[in-house]
Design an enzyme around this catalytic site. Structure first.
Site: not given
Length: 323
Positions: A185, A213-216, A237, A239
């Site tokens: 990101t 899916r959702i990351g950080d 990196g 998440g």
């Protein structure tokens, strides 16, 4: 000296002693702000044009919040960047979904997750922050809100991304490649000439992720966190491990306790390593910026770098790493 005057003088001295850092449990960062820093922009990886755009705005007197938004928008519109915005790699079902957040010096923040068909999710996140009582909007609700705010729908699935996705479908290997930008990101922090700090994160997430899916990156405290009295941090990196450690929040709190940005980043990465025996299989990285302009960076694997715009020039610096 008469006893009464001696006691009075001693009381004044004692009160003065009470103002020392240790007695009020204040942190070292509070006492490192005497010198006003020059404007600074830092960003994950070598997103040269993004940091240059934000940095030049800072030197024109633009606020940190405006600069950080305009900076990351450069990568959201960059079709060659398959990890952010337009042209981002899709999920395994062929959906291009975007996540982003933004945080202001006041502590206000906004976020969007699983947003489709809008090229600049960071700007939608800012609208969430400024135009609603909420912090985060998701999916169809986020898209509906964006359209109401005047954003134009757009097909973000480019021919190049579609070709790469169809090639992936042949084997469907679901494993992140360390330091290859299929799961990274842009996270950015800006410090303006007034001494205010703001931050933003924006991403299309893990390439060929599971649908939904959702990351950080859009999670305040994980992908981004700041406190205008202390500083800020952003992550990149894998998440999932960053979310489980609430890494960016941890770094700012460590800085509040007197740790330098570098020390704080190293502790955050070491905590992830301790929690994950398989840490050699993924990358996790942080950058941090204090209110007095100190910078820190640390990651698991070598190969991560950050870009800094200061004194009207860009520099790319390899991060220190655990391995």
């Amino acid at each position: 000296m008469k006893r009464r005057n001696f006691i009075k003088a001693a009381g004044i001295a004692g009160a003065g002693a009470g103002l020392l850092p240790g007695s009020l449990n204040l942190n070292a960062a509070t006492f490192r702000k005497e010198k006003k820093p020059t404007p600074i922009c830092i960003a994950t990886w070598n997103f040269h044009e993004a940091s240059k755009t934000a940095g030049e705005l800072l030197y024109k007197g633009t606020s940190a919040l405006d600069a950080v938004e305009q900076g990351v928008r450069i990568e959201e519109a960059n079709l060659k960047n398959t990890t952010v915005g337009n042209g981002g790699a899709p999920d395994r079902d062929g959906n291009v979904t975007l996540d982003a957040c933004i945080m202001a010096p006041s502590g206000d923040c906004g976020s969007v997750v699983y947003l489709k068909e809008i090229e600049h999710p960071v700007s939608v996140a800012r609208k969430v922050m400024e135009e609603t009582p909420h912090v985060m909007l998701a999916g169809e609700g986020a898209l509906q809100f964006a359209i109401q705010q005047g954003f134009q729908q757009k097909n973000l699935f480019t021919k190049e991304s579609e070709k790469a996705w169809k090639e992936w479908l042949k084997d469907k290997e679901y494993k992140p490649i360390i330091n290859i930008e299929n799961h990274d990101t842009i996270g950015m922090l800006c410090l303006d000439d007034k001494g205010d700090i703001a931050g933003a994160c924006t991403t299309s997430g893990l390439a060929y992720k599971m649908n939904g899916r959702i990351g950080d990156s859009p999670i305040i405290g994980a992908g981004l966190y700041l406190d205008n009295e202390i500083g800020g941090a952003v992550a990149t990196g894998m998440g999932e491990v960053i979310m489980k450690s609430v890494g960016s929040f941890l770094i700012v709190e460590l800085m509040r306790q007197g740790k330098s940005p570098q020390e704080a980043c190293e502790i955050a990465v070491q905590r992830i390593i301790k929690q994950n025996p398989n840490y050699k299989d993924f990358q996790a990285a942080f950058i941090a910026l204090s209110k007095n302009g100190e910078i820190g960076s640390y990651c698991i694997h070598e190969g991560f770098s950050y870009v800094k715009f200061q004194d009207r020039k860009n520099t790319n610096t390899p991060s220190k790493s655990y391995l």
